[in-house]
Write a protein that holds these residues in place. Structure first.
Motif, PDB file in Angstrom:
ATOM      1  N   SER A  33       1.358  -1.296   8.560  1.00 21.86           N
ATOM      2  CA  SER A  33       2.041  -2.287   7.724  1.00 21.86           C
ATOM      3  C   SER A  33       1.791  -2.021   6.236  1.00 21.86           C
ATOM      4  CB  SER A  33       1.557  -3.685   8.106  1.00 21.86           C
ATOM      5  OG  SER A  33       2.105  -4.654   7.238  1.00 21.86           O
ATOM      6  N   VAL A  34       0.524  -1.716   5.893  1.00 22.63           N
ATOM      7  CA  VAL A  34       0.213  -1.452   4.478  1.00 22.63           C
ATOM      8  C   VAL A  34       0.894  -0.174   4.003  1.00 22.63           C
ATOM      9  CG1 VAL A  34      -1.655  -0.886   2.901  1.00 22.63           C
ATOM     10  CG2 VAL A  34      -1.965  -2.719   4.556  1.00 22.63           C
ATOM     11  N   ILE A  41       7.565  -0.008  -1.602  1.00 21.19           N
ATOM     12  CA  ILE A  41       7.430  -0.303  -3.045  1.00 21.19           C
ATOM     13  C   ILE A  41       7.785   0.927  -3.865  1.00 21.19           C
ATOM     14  CG2 ILE A  41       5.768  -0.844  -4.853  1.00 21.19           C
ATOM     15  CD1 ILE A  41       4.341  -2.661  -2.835  1.00 21.19           C
ATOM     16  N   LEU A  42       7.276   2.102  -3.460  1.00 16.65           N
ATOM     17  CA  LEU A  42       7.561   3.330  -4.208  1.00 16.65           C
ATOM     18  C   LEU A  42       9.045   3.682  -4.156  1.00 16.65           C
ATOM     19  CD1 LEU A  42       4.488   5.543  -3.208  1.00 16.65           C
ATOM     20  CD2 LEU A  42       4.913   4.400  -5.400  1.00 16.65           C
ATOM     21  N   ALA A 109       2.715  -0.076  -9.550  1.00 18.02           N
ATOM     22  CA  ALA A 109       1.293   0.242  -9.381  1.00 18.02           C
ATOM     23  C   ALA A 109       0.467  -1.016  -9.118  1.00 18.02           C
ATOM     24  CB  ALA A 109       0.780   0.977 -10.617  1.00 18.02           C
ATOM     25  N   LEU A 110       0.754  -2.096  -9.823  1.00 21.21           N
ATOM     26  CA  LEU A 110       0.030  -3.343  -9.587  1.00 21.21           C
ATOM     27  C   LEU A 110       0.321  -3.905  -8.198  1.00 21.21           C
ATOM     28  CD1 LEU A 110       0.470  -5.121 -13.054  1.00 21.21           C
ATOM     29  CD2 LEU A 110      -1.564  -3.967 -12.167  1.00 21.21           C
ATOM     30  N   MET A 111       1.552  -3.784  -7.740  1.00 18.80           N
ATOM     31  CA  MET A 111       1.887  -4.268  -6.400  1.00 18.80           C
ATOM     32  C   MET A 111       1.183  -3.443  -5.321  1.00 18.80           C
ATOM     33  SD  MET A 111       5.973  -5.065  -6.876  1.00 18.80           S
ATOM     34  CE  MET A 111       6.138  -5.625  -5.178  1.00 18.80           C
ATOM     35  N   LEU A 116      -3.265  -3.162  -1.253  1.00 16.45           N
ATOM     36  CA  LEU A 116      -4.538  -2.624  -0.771  1.00 16.45           C
ATOM     37  C   LEU A 116      -5.665  -3.641  -0.858  1.00 16.45           C
ATOM     38  CD1 LEU A 116      -4.337   0.958  -2.351  1.00 16.45           C
ATOM     39  CD2 LEU A 116      -3.911   0.310   0.030  1.00 16.45           C
ATOM     40  N   GLN A 117      -5.341  -4.881  -1.204  1.00 13.21           N
ATOM     41  CA  GLN A 117      -6.296  -5.988  -1.273  1.00 13.21           C
ATOM     42  C   GLN A 117      -7.413  -5.728  -2.288  1.00 13.21           C
ATOM     43  OE1 GLN A 117      -7.716  -6.837   2.672  1.00 13.21           O
ATOM     44  NE2 GLN A 117      -5.693  -7.600   3.380  1.00 13.21           N
TER      45      GLN A 117
END
Length: 345
Positions: A33-34, A41-42, A109-111, A116-117
């Motif tokens: 999922s991650v 996102i990318l 990048a922030l997302m 990644l918690q």
């Protein structure tokens, strides 16, 4: 003794392998999922960045095509040329593309870090403190940069323009986001920070005005003066290259002032931007020559010195009568020395 130890070791290895397999099996869905979320996102950031950059490029190309279409018209003569507009559009497009890429990729990048918690609070706090410190330390740099961006976007001036920036004046040889280079009248190069420019007078946009004052005696015939000046203006408008530099007829505005010993007639003409000074010089040259041929004297220069000597007064060399000139006068006798006494023994 060795067989039980070997069996225990095998049992421990099997147990460790089973635990690892169970841990992987338990977290596999989370990893998948991650990973899929990071990939998504990318992909979205890359597609969005590509779409925005291409849209900006198309917008810049459309602006350049419209500038090329207007260049050959009468309106294009009053506007900046197509090459200058192309350079300005490319500069604006480059800045916008860089800003868009920075915002999109920074947000992505922030997302990803959030996915990644990773706790972003310390990172954002450190970035905020660093931004405040950099803002205070480099506030002049930020001011120069922002001023340069707005100057380019508003097309206040460009390369080749003659401007008066307050702190310096001259011809623009380079426009940057932080510094503008000017070449002065004596050949010097001025480096002017964009943040220090409070006002700008552009002498190369639109049109310029050439004004010449003709100062003559108040006794001259005004109609004759008008005829001579009108003839000069007509000849100037027909000769090369002044017919291209003049954007309107040379107008006789009339009497600017009338004094006891002179009167001033103002002559004006609309010229190409940056050509007013050369037109004024040529107009003065032609007016002076035409007025001399017409017998009209231009005044206002140094006063002529009369070299003729005044007549000599013959009575100035005669001395005034004096009482001492007569030796027998009481004044002369009183002023004469007393002779020494003759004492005989």
């Amino acid at each position: 003794m060795s067989e039980p130890k070997t069996a225990a070791t095998l049992d421990q290895a099997q147990e460790t392998a089973n635990n690892a397999a169970g841990w992987v099996e338990q977290n596999w869905s989370t990893w998948l999922s991650v990973g899929l979320r990071i990939v998504l996102i990318l992909v979205i950031a890359t597609i969005l960045r590509t779409v925005i950059r291409r849209s900006l490029t198309r917008l810049i190309d459309r602006m350049n095509r419209s500038a090329t279409a207007v260049e050959g018209t009468a309106l294009g003569g009053l506007l900046v040329n197509a090459e200058r507009r192309r350079q300005r559009s490319e500069a604006i497009g480059s800045v916008l593309r860089s800003v868009a890429s920075f915002v999109i990729m920074g947000t992505a990048a922030l997302m990803i870090l959030s996915t990644l918690q990773i706790n972003l609070a310390p990172l954002l706090a450190s970035a905020g403190v660093a931004g405040v410190a950099i803002g205070f330390g480099a506030r002049n740099l930020v001011t120069d940069f922002l001023s340069g961006v707005f100057m380019i976007m508003e097309d206040q001036y460009g390369v080749g323009d003659s401007i008066d920036a307050g702190v310096a004046s001259g011809e623009v040889i380079e426009v940057g986001l932080r510094v503008t280079k000017l070449r002065g009248d004596n050949g010097e190069i001025w480096y002017v920070r964009n943040g220090e420019i409070k006002r700008i007078g552009n002498l190369s946009q639109g049109w310029a005005t050439a004004a010449v004052d003709v100062q003559v005696k108040p006794t001259e015939d005004l109609e004759h003066l008008r005829e001579v000046i009108a003839q000069v203006a007509e000849d100037l408008a027909k000769s090369e290259p002044w017919n291209e530099r003049l954007w309107g007829p040379v107008e006789i505005l009339g009497l600017d002032s009338v004094l006891l010993d002179s009167m001033i007639i103002r002559v004006s003409a609309k010229t190409m931007p940056g050509k007013a000074l050369s037109v004024e010089r040529e107009l003065r040259w032609r007016l002076k020559r035409a007025l001399d041929e017409a017998g009209i004297r231009v005044i206002g220069g140094p006063v002529a010195v009369d070299t003729e000597e005044p007549p000599v007064d013959s009575a100035a060399a005669t001395a005034a009568p004096s009482a001492l000139a007569n030796p027998t006068s009481p004044q002369s006798l009183a002023a004469s020395p007393i002779p020494p006494a003759n004492i005989s023994k």
